[in-house]
Design a protein around this motif. Structure first.
Motif, PDB file in Angstrom:
ATOM      1  N   THR A 191       0.662  -1.222  -0.006  1.00  0.00           N
ATOM      2  CA  THR A 191      -0.102   0.068   0.007  1.00  0.00           C
ATOM      3  C   THR A 191       0.836   1.341  -0.013  1.00  0.00           C
ATOM      4  N   SER A 192       2.022   1.222   0.434  1.00  0.00           N
ATOM      5  CA  SER A 192       2.793   2.378   0.470  1.00  0.00           C
ATOM      6  C   SER A 192       4.295   2.058   0.789  1.00  0.00           C
ATOM      7  N   ILE A 193       5.192   2.677   0.095  1.00  0.00           N
ATOM      8  CA  ILE A 193       6.724   2.703   0.481  1.00  0.00           C
ATOM      9  C   ILE A 193       7.078   3.876   0.879  1.00  0.00           C
ATOM     10  N   ARG A 194       8.039   3.993   2.044  1.00  0.00           N
ATOM     11  CA  ARG A 194       8.505   5.092   2.875  1.00  0.00           C
ATOM     12  C   ARG A 194       9.826   4.924   2.892  1.00  0.00           C
ATOM     13  N   LYS A 195      10.654   5.954   2.437  1.00  0.00           N
ATOM     14  CA  LYS A 195      12.085   5.747   2.502  1.00  0.00           C
ATOM     15  C   LYS A 195      12.774   7.044   3.263  1.00  0.00           C
ATOM     16  N   GLY A 196      13.929   6.918   3.717  1.00  0.00           N
ATOM     17  CA  GLY A 196      14.652   7.963   4.358  1.00  0.00           C
ATOM     18  C   GLY A 196      15.824   8.024   4.760  1.00  0.00           C
ATOM     19  N   PHE A 197      16.497   8.594   5.790  1.00  0.00           N
ATOM     20  CA  PHE A 197      17.828   8.570   6.192  1.00  0.00           C
ATOM     21  C   PHE A 197      18.107   9.220   7.522  1.00  0.00           C
ATOM     22  N   ALA A 198      19.229   8.996   7.938  1.00  0.00           N
ATOM     23  CA  ALA A 198      19.549   9.899   9.185  1.00  0.00           C
ATOM     24  C   ALA A 198      21.020   9.848   9.460  1.00  0.00           C
ATOM     25  N   GLY A 199      21.806  10.821   9.963  1.00  0.00           N
ATOM     26  CA  GLY A 199      22.966  10.770  10.106  1.00  0.00           C
ATOM     27  C   GLY A 199      23.874  12.121  10.371  1.00  0.00           C
ATOM     28  N   GLY A 200      24.087  12.271  11.477  1.00  0.00           N
ATOM     29  CA  GLY A 200      24.738  13.548  11.864  1.00  0.00           C
ATOM     30  C   GLY A 200      26.337  13.598  11.498  1.00  0.00           C
ATOM     31  N   GLY A 201      26.806  14.942  11.291  1.00  0.00           N
ATOM     32  CA  GLY A 201      28.285  15.207  11.116  1.00  0.00           C
ATOM     33  C   GLY A 201      28.964  14.984  12.266  1.00  0.00           C
ATOM     34  N   PRO A 209      21.280  14.771   6.498  1.00  0.00           N
ATOM     35  CA  PRO A 209      20.048  16.045   6.286  1.00  0.00           C
ATOM     36  C   PRO A 209      20.510  17.033   5.486  1.00  0.00           C
ATOM     37  N   LYS A 210      21.654  17.792   5.848  1.00  0.00           N
ATOM     38  CA  LYS A 210      21.999  18.844   5.261  1.00  0.00           C
ATOM     39  C   LYS A 210      22.142  18.637   3.695  1.00  0.00           C
ATOM     40  N   LYS A 211      23.023  17.653   3.394  1.00  0.00           N
ATOM     41  CA  LYS A 211      23.446  17.580   1.873  1.00  0.00           C
ATOM     42  C   LYS A 211      22.050  17.126   1.053  1.00  0.00           C
ATOM     43  N   MET A 212      21.313  16.144   1.633  1.00  0.00           N
ATOM     44  CA  MET A 212      20.287  15.881   1.085  1.00  0.00           C
ATOM     45  C   MET A 212      19.122  16.807   0.649  1.00  0.00           C
ATOM     46  N   ASP A 226      25.601  22.477   9.529  1.00  0.00           N
ATOM     47  CA  ASP A 226      26.165  21.745   8.615  1.00  0.00           C
ATOM     48  C   ASP A 226      26.314  20.533   9.335  1.00  0.00           C
ATOM     49  N   THR A 227      26.480  20.130  10.356  1.00  0.00           N
ATOM     50  CA  THR A 227      26.818  18.688  11.050  1.00  0.00           C
ATOM     51  C   THR A 227      25.581  18.437  11.890  1.00  0.00           C
ATOM     52  N   ALA A 228      24.408  18.893  11.463  1.00  0.00           N
ATOM     53  CA  ALA A 228      23.161  18.560  12.140  1.00  0.00           C
ATOM     54  C   ALA A 228      22.637  17.153  11.944  1.00  0.00           C
ATOM     55  N   GLU A 229      22.204  16.081  12.945  1.00  0.00           N
ATOM     56  CA  GLU A 229      21.806  14.894  12.717  1.00  0.00           C
ATOM     57  C   GLU A 229      20.462  14.783  11.884  1.00  0.00           C
ATOM     58  N   LEU A 230      19.448  15.617  12.191  1.00  0.00           N
ATOM     59  CA  LEU A 230      18.412  15.780  11.638  1.00  0.00           C
ATOM     60  C   LEU A 230      17.934  17.334  11.153  1.00  0.00           C
ATOM     61  N   PHE A 231      16.894  17.498  10.133  1.00  0.00           N
ATOM     62  CA  PHE A 231      16.515  18.701   9.615  1.00  0.00           C
ATOM     63  C   PHE A 231      16.276  19.941  10.658  1.00  0.00           C
ATOM     64  N   LEU A 232      15.868  19.488  11.891  1.00  0.00           N
ATOM     65  CA  LEU A 232      15.589  20.722  12.879  1.00  0.00           C
ATOM     66  C   LEU A 232      16.738  21.021  13.654  1.00  0.00           C
ATOM     67  N   GLY A 233      18.063  20.429  13.282  1.00  0.00           N
ATOM     68  CA  GLY A 233      19.129  21.125  13.847  1.00  0.00           C
ATOM     69  C   GLY A 233      19.807  20.537  14.942  1.00  0.00           C
ATOM     70  N   PHE A 234      19.036  19.651  15.794  1.00  0.00           N
ATOM     71  CA  PHE A 234      19.568  19.182  17.109  1.00  0.00           C
ATOM     72  C   PHE A 234      19.579  17.767  16.929  1.00  0.00           C
ATOM     73  N   ASP A 303      25.452  29.166  21.673  1.00  0.00           N
ATOM     74  CA  ASP A 303      24.826  29.314  20.211  1.00  0.00           C
ATOM     75  C   ASP A 303      25.650  28.209  19.546  1.00  0.00           C
ATOM     76  N   GLY A 304      24.700  27.605  18.571  1.00  0.00           N
ATOM     77  CA  GLY A 304      25.339  26.613  17.629  1.00  0.00           C
ATOM     78  C   GLY A 304      25.425  25.098  18.147  1.00  0.00           C
ATOM     79  N   THR A 305      25.082  25.052  19.480  1.00  0.00           N
ATOM     80  CA  THR A 305      25.121  23.624  20.202  1.00  0.00           C
ATOM     81  C   THR A 305      23.984  22.592  19.392  1.00  0.00           C
ATOM     82  N   GLN A 306      24.501  21.541  19.107  1.00  0.00           N
ATOM     83  CA  GLN A 306      23.509  20.524  18.497  1.00  0.00           C
ATOM     84  C   GLN A 306      23.083  19.493  19.447  1.00  0.00           C
ATOM     85  N   THR A 307      23.992  19.068  20.380  1.00  0.00           N
ATOM     86  CA  THR A 307      23.646  17.890  21.420  1.00  0.00           C
ATOM     87  C   THR A 307      23.442  18.536  22.735  1.00  0.00           C
TER      88      THR A 307
END
Length: 462
Positions: A191-201, A209-212, A226-234, A303-307
Motif C-alpha cells: 500500500t505504501s513505500i516510505r524511505k529516508g535517512f539519518a546521520g549527523g556530522g 540531512p543538510k546534503k540531502m 552543517d553537522t545536524a543529525e536531523l533537519f531541525l538542527g539538534f 550558540d551553535g550547540t546541537q547535542t
C-alpha cells in the motif's frame, strides 16, 4: 536504471521496491559507513537493533543511527484458510535474510509489525483469546490510531494489515530485504513505500540531512546547521534520551497483562508522517528561541550547540515548565513530553533490572525523508502524493502500549498526566515545535516477538 520521482509515483509497487530514487545519493554523500559493533545471538525482540555505534558530542553519549531506513506497508493477500502456509513461507524468507544479514546497521534490521485490521479480520478468535491488556489504561495494548489536538482534520488514520521496518547502512541490503519480502512472495499487496535517512556530522563533516535537503532544493535547506543529525538542527539520539533496550517490552514495566506468553518480548509501534517547515523554523526562530521551543525556556545553551543533554537529571520539573510558561509563554517540546515519557519513580523489573526515576521509556527510530508524503502509494490521491520533494520525518517509536504513546503525544499538545492543561492553543508558537509540524498519516501496530513475527496467531486460528 534511473527513474524520475514522477516515474516512480506512476509505477507499480514491484518496480518501486527496487528503485532508490533520490535516496541513492545517501551512499555517495555519506562517504564511508560508520564503524559498527559485531552482532551477538539473535535477540528475542524484533525491535532491538544490535551493533549500534556510540560517539560523544558535547560530553553526551549519542547513538549513531543507520544511514538508510525504509517502511513498507501492505494488506494481506491470502485467505484465512491459507494462513498457516503463508506463515511458514514468510518465516522461511525472514530466516534466509537473517542468515545473510546480521541484525545490525552493518547488516539489516527487520521488524515485521501487524495492524489491528489483520488481527480482527484474519485471526479474530485467537486474537480475543491472546490479546494483551493495558492494566493502567484498562484498554487493549493495541488501539486504532486517533488524531490529536494539534493534528489537522486532514490527518489520515491508516488501516494497513502489516508494515515492515528495514534499517541498514547499505542501500542494497534494504532493497534486498524489501524485494525478498514483498516482490518475491505472493502474500501481500503493498500500500505504501516510505524511505529516508539519518546521520549527523559527528566527526565534523557535513551531515546527510543538510546534503540531502540542499540536493533536493528544499526551502530552508541552506539554514540547516552543517553537522545536524536531523533537519531541525539538534541531536535526537542521545543514549539517555532513548528508552533502554528492553524497557518497551510488554512485560517490563508491569503495565501489561499478557494473558498468555504468546506476545512476551513484543511491544507496540506507532508510525506517522510529518511535514517540517524548515524555512519557518530557521527564519522565524533564532537559536535561543529554537532551544526554548525544542527543549525548554531558561536553558543556558551556547550558540551553535546541537547535542543538548537529556539525562534523567535534566528532565524538567512541573515547576520549571510553569515558570517558562508564565515568563515566556513557551512550553518546550522535550519538557512537555517528559511529563509522560520518563519514569516518575525508580522501578525494578521482573528480571531484576533497575530503571531509575527519569529514565526514558519510548524508544524512537524516526528518520528524515524527502517523501511527500511517501515514496510510493497505491492510492496517490487519497494519500496526497506530490512529485515535489518535501522535508519531513517518518516518525517511528516503540512504546509499551498504544495508550502509553497517546499519553506522550497528548503531553506534546499540553495535556499532561493527571489532567493538567497548558493554556495555549495546541499549534501555538509557544507550544513546543507544533507550529512547524503537520501530521499527514498515523497508524498503530503490534510488534510480536521474533518467534511469532510471521502471521502471528495463524497457527492458533480456530
Amino acid at each position: 536504471m534511473k527513474f524520475t520521482r514522477g516515474q516512480v509515483l506512476a509505477g507499480a509497487a514491484a518496480g518501486a521496491l527496487g528503485v532508490a530514487g533520490a535516496y541513492e545519493l545517501v551512499d555517495r554523500l555519506a562517504g564511508s559507513s560508520p564503524d559498527r559493533g559485531a552482532a551477538g545471538p539473535l535477540p528475542p525482540e524484533q525491535h532491538v537493533l544490535d551493533g549500534v555505534q556510540t560517539v560523544t558530542d558535547n560530553d553526551v553519549e549519542v547513538m549513531v543511527p543507520p544511514l538508510h531506513h525504509e517502511v513498507v506497508t501492505a494488506r494481506v493477500r491470502v485467505d484465512r484458510a491459507d494462513l498457516a502456509d503463508a506463515q511458514r513461507t514468510l518465516e522461511a524468507a525472514l530466516t534466509d535474510l537473517e542468515a545473510r544479514f546480521a541484525p545490525t546497521p552493518a547488516g539489516l534490521g527487520i521488524a515485521f509489525v501487524w495492524g489491528l485490521p489483520y488481527f480482527e479480520r484474519l485471526v479474530p478468535a485467537a486474537w480475543r483469546a491472546n490479546l494483551p491488556f493495558d492494566r493502567r489504561a484498562s484498554k487493549p495494548v493495541l488501539l486504532p490510531a486517533r488524531r490529536f489536538k494539534s493534528d489537522p482534520d486532514s490527518t489520515l488514520l491508516e488501516e494497513n494489515d502489516v508494515a515492515v521496518l528495514l534499517r541498514s547502512d547499505h542501500l542494497d541490503h534494504i532493497t534486498d530485504g524489501a524485494t525478498s519480502l514483498f516482490d518475491k512472495l505472493d502474500l501481500f499487496d503493498v500500500t505504501s513505500i516510505r524511505k529516508g535517512f539519518a546521520g549527523g556530522g559527528f566527526e565534523g563533516g557535513r551531515s546527510l540531512p543538510k546534503k540531502m535537503a540542499l540536493a533536493a532544493g528544499v526551502p530552508g535547506a541552506e539554514l540547516i546547521p552543517d553537522t545536524a543529525e536531523l533537519f531541525l538542527g539538534f541531536t535526537s539520539t542521545q543514549s539517555q534520551g532513548l528508552g533502554p533496550r528492553k524497557i518497551v517490552n510488554f512485560e517490563t514495566l508491569g503495565y501489561v497483562d499478557l494473558r498468555s506468553d504468546y506476545f512476551r518480548e513484543g511491544t507496540h509501534m506507532h508510525l506517522s508522517h510529518l511535514n517540517e517547515q524548515l524555512d519557518t523554523w530557521y527564519q522565524l526562530f533564532d537559536f535561543d528561541e529554537r532551544v526554548d521551543t525544542l527543549f525548554r525556556p531558561g536553558l543556558d545553551v551556547p550558540d551553535g550547540t546541537q547535542t543538548v543533554p537529556q539525562a534523567p537529571a535534566d528532565v524538567a520539573s512541573r515547576a520549571q515548565i510553569a515558570r517558562g510558561l508564565r515568563r515566556d509563554r513557551t512550553v518546550g517540546h522535550s519538557a512537555a513530553i517528559q511529563t509522560a515519557s520518563r519514569l516518575p519513580a525508580d522501578y525494578v523489573a521482573s528480571d531484576g533490572t533497575v530503571y531509575r526515576k527519569g529514565t526514558a521509556i519510548p524508544h524512537r527510530a524516526d528518520f528524515n525523508t524527502l517523501d511527500n508524503p511517501f515514496f510510493w502509494s497505491v492510492d496517490p490521491i487519497r494519500d496526497g502524493m506530490s512529485d515535489e520533494a518535501s522535508a519531513g520525518v517518518h516518525f517511528v517509536v516503540f512504546n509499551p502500549t498504544s495508550d502509553d504513546f497517546e499519553r506522550v503525544r497528548d503531553a506534546m499538545d499540553g495535556s499532561f498526566p493527571g489532567g493538567a492543561q497548558v493554556d495555549l492553543p495546541p499549534r501555538d508558537r509557544g507550544q513546543g515545535i507544533n507550529s512547524v509540524l503537520q501530521t499527514t498519516h498515523r497508524q498503530n501496530f503490534l510488534v510480536p516477538p521474533r518467534r511469532h513475527r510471521a502471521f502471528p496467531l495463524a497457527e492458533l486460528r480456530v
